[in-house]
Design a protein around this motif. Structure first.
Motif, PDB file in Angstrom:
ATOM      1  N   ASN A  79      11.234 -11.493 -13.448  1.00 51.84           N
ATOM      2  CA  ASN A  79      10.038 -12.194 -13.893  1.00 51.84           C
ATOM      3  C   ASN A  79      10.294 -13.672 -14.123  1.00 51.84           C
ATOM      4  O   ASN A  79      11.382 -14.064 -14.539  1.00 51.84           O
ATOM      5  N   VAL A  80       9.290 -14.491 -13.855  1.00 49.90           N
ATOM      6  CA  VAL A  80       9.264 -15.886 -14.273  1.00 49.90           C
ATOM      7  C   VAL A  80       8.141 -15.988 -15.299  1.00 49.90           C
ATOM      8  O   VAL A  80       6.965 -15.817 -14.968  1.00 49.90           O
ATOM      9  N   HIS A 101       5.225 -14.597  -5.377  1.00 47.33           N
ATOM     10  CA  HIS A 101       5.983 -13.351  -5.245  1.00 47.33           C
ATOM     11  C   HIS A 101       6.337 -13.070  -3.787  1.00 47.33           C
ATOM     12  O   HIS A 101       7.466 -12.675  -3.464  1.00 47.33           O
ATOM     13  N   ARG A 102       5.375 -13.297  -2.899  1.00 48.43           N
ATOM     14  CA  ARG A 102       5.637 -13.067  -1.475  1.00 48.43           C
ATOM     15  C   ARG A 102       6.723 -14.002  -0.969  1.00 48.43           C
ATOM     16  O   ARG A 102       7.555 -13.620  -0.128  1.00 48.43           O
ATOM     17  N   VAL A 109       4.645 -14.015 -14.545  1.00 49.38           N
ATOM     18  CA  VAL A 109       4.015 -13.369 -15.696  1.00 49.38           C
ATOM     19  C   VAL A 109       3.403 -14.459 -16.567  1.00 49.38           C
ATOM     20  O   VAL A 109       4.124 -15.244 -17.188  1.00 49.38           O
ATOM     21  N   ASP A 110       2.074 -14.519 -16.589  1.00 48.85           N
ATOM     22  CA  ASP A 110       1.385 -15.641 -17.215  1.00 48.85           C
ATOM     23  C   ASP A 110       0.808 -15.287 -18.580  1.00 48.85           C
ATOM     24  O   ASP A 110       0.237 -14.210 -18.769  1.00 48.85           O
ATOM     25  N   THR A 111       0.974 -16.188 -19.546  1.00 51.03           N
ATOM     26  CA  THR A 111       0.299 -16.130 -20.840  1.00 51.03           C
ATOM     27  C   THR A 111      -0.474 -17.425 -20.995  1.00 51.03           C
ATOM     28  O   THR A 111       0.117 -18.511 -20.990  1.00 51.03           O
TER      29      THR A 111
END
Length: 266
Positions: A79-80, A101-102, A109-111
Motif C-alpha cells: 500500500n501507498v 496500481h496498473r 489507500v486514500d484518507t
C-alpha cells in the motif's frame, strides 16, 4: 511500502514516517489560493502542487521489492498511504489509484479531509502516510522547516482548478441559478448553501473570499453575513453528498470536483 495500520496503532507508526521523510519519501500536493474575481462565477483558479520531505527530497517512497516494472508489467505490491484534500478524493480513488496500481503494482489507500486539518494531524503525529496531497501551498509551508517538524522540504505545482458553485439539479432554485447571477440567488429566502470551514480547508478560504469580495464589489452585505455564518459550514468530504441528495441547494466546489460528481454548476 509500509502497510496501512489501523487508527489505534498509528501513533506508534510515527517513527517510520520520520525515517521515510528523512529519505525524501513524504510527498505532498497543494492547490494554491489565487486571487478571486468577485464579479465572476468561476471565482478562483487554484494551482495544485506536490512536495516532499527529508534531506534527499525527490527520492522514492520506500524501497521496492520484486524488481522494477520494466517491460514485464508491474511487479511491486503493498500500500501507498495517501492523505488528500477532500476535493481530490473522487479523482484519486476512481482515476489515479487504479492507474497507479496498473502501472506499479502498488495500491493507493486514500484518507481525505480538510487540508489544514490533515496538516495539523501530521504535525500532531496522529496521522501517518507516504503522500500528502493538500489544497494550498500555504498548508505545505506549515509542514516545512525544523520549527514545523521538517515534514515537507519541497513542493511542485501539478494542476489547478477554478472555484464554482455546484447545485442540486432538482432544487427549486436550479432555474434561477442558470438564469440569474449566483450572488443574487444564494440570498433568496430558503436557499440552502454549503461551504467548508476556512480554518480547516483552504477551499473554505476561497469560499469566504468569493463571498466577501463580491459583497464589497456588488454592495451586497447579505453575502458578507453568509461568509460569517457557521451554519453554512460542512466537512469537505460531506458536501457533494449533501448536494446530490438535495439536502443543500448548492455548495462551493472546485471545478474538477464538480465534474467528478456530475453535478451541474455555475
Amino acid at each position: 511500502m509500509p502497510s496501512r495500520t489501523p487508527p489505534a496503532r498509528r501513533r506508534r507508526g510515527v517513527p517510520s514516517l520520520l525515517a521515510l521523510a528523512a529519505a525524501g519519501a513524504l510527498l505532498a500536493g497543494c492547490a494554491g489560493s489565487a486571487p478571486v474575481d468577485a464579479g465572476n462565477s468561476a471565482a478562483g483558479n487554484s494551482p495544485v502542487t506536490a512536495s516532499g520531505g527529508g534531506a534527499s527530497a525527490g527520492g522514492t517512497s520506500g524501497s521496492t521489492s520484486g524488481g522494477g516494472t520494466g517491460g514485464g508489467g508491474a511487479t511491486h505490491h503493498g500500500n501507498v498511504d495517501v492523505l488528500s484534500a477532500g476535493s481530490l478524493e473522487t479523482i484519486l480513488t476512481k482515476t489515479v489509484g487504479p492507474a497507479f496500481h496498473r502501472a506499479t503494482g502498488y495500491t493507493l489507500v486514500d484518507t481525505s479531509g480538510g487540508s489544514s486539518s490533515l496538516a495539523a494531524e501530521i504535525k500532531g503525529k496522529t496521522q501517518v502516510a507516504d503522500v500528502f496531497v493538500s489544497a494550498s501551498p500555504a498548508v505545505d509551508a506549515t509542514l516545512e522547516g525544523a520549527a514545523n517538524g521538517g515534514w515537507v522540504s519541497w513542493y511542485a505545482t501539478f494542476a489547478k482548478s477554478p472555484l464554482v458553485l455546484e447545485y442540486y439539479p432538482r432544487s427549486r432554485f436550479a432555474r434561477a441559478l442558470r438564469t440569474r447571477p449566483w450572488y443574487d440567488v444564494i440570498t433568496d429566502k430558503g436557499f440552502r448553501l454549503g461551504r467548508t470551514n476556512p480554518a480547516q480547508d483552504p477551499g473554505g478560504v476561497l469560499d469566504a473570499e468569493a463571498l466577501d469580495r463580491t459583497a464589497s464589489s456588488r454592495h451586497l452585505p447579505a453575502l458578507a453575513a453568509i461568509a460569517k455564518d457557521p451554519s453554512t459550514e460542512y466537512a469537505e468530504t460531506a458536501l457533494p453528498g449533501e448536494v446530490q441528495s438535495g439536502q443543500l441547494d448548492a455548495a462551493f466546489a472546485y471545478l474538477a470536483d464538480a465534474n467528478s460528481t456530475g453535478l451541474p454548476h455555475v
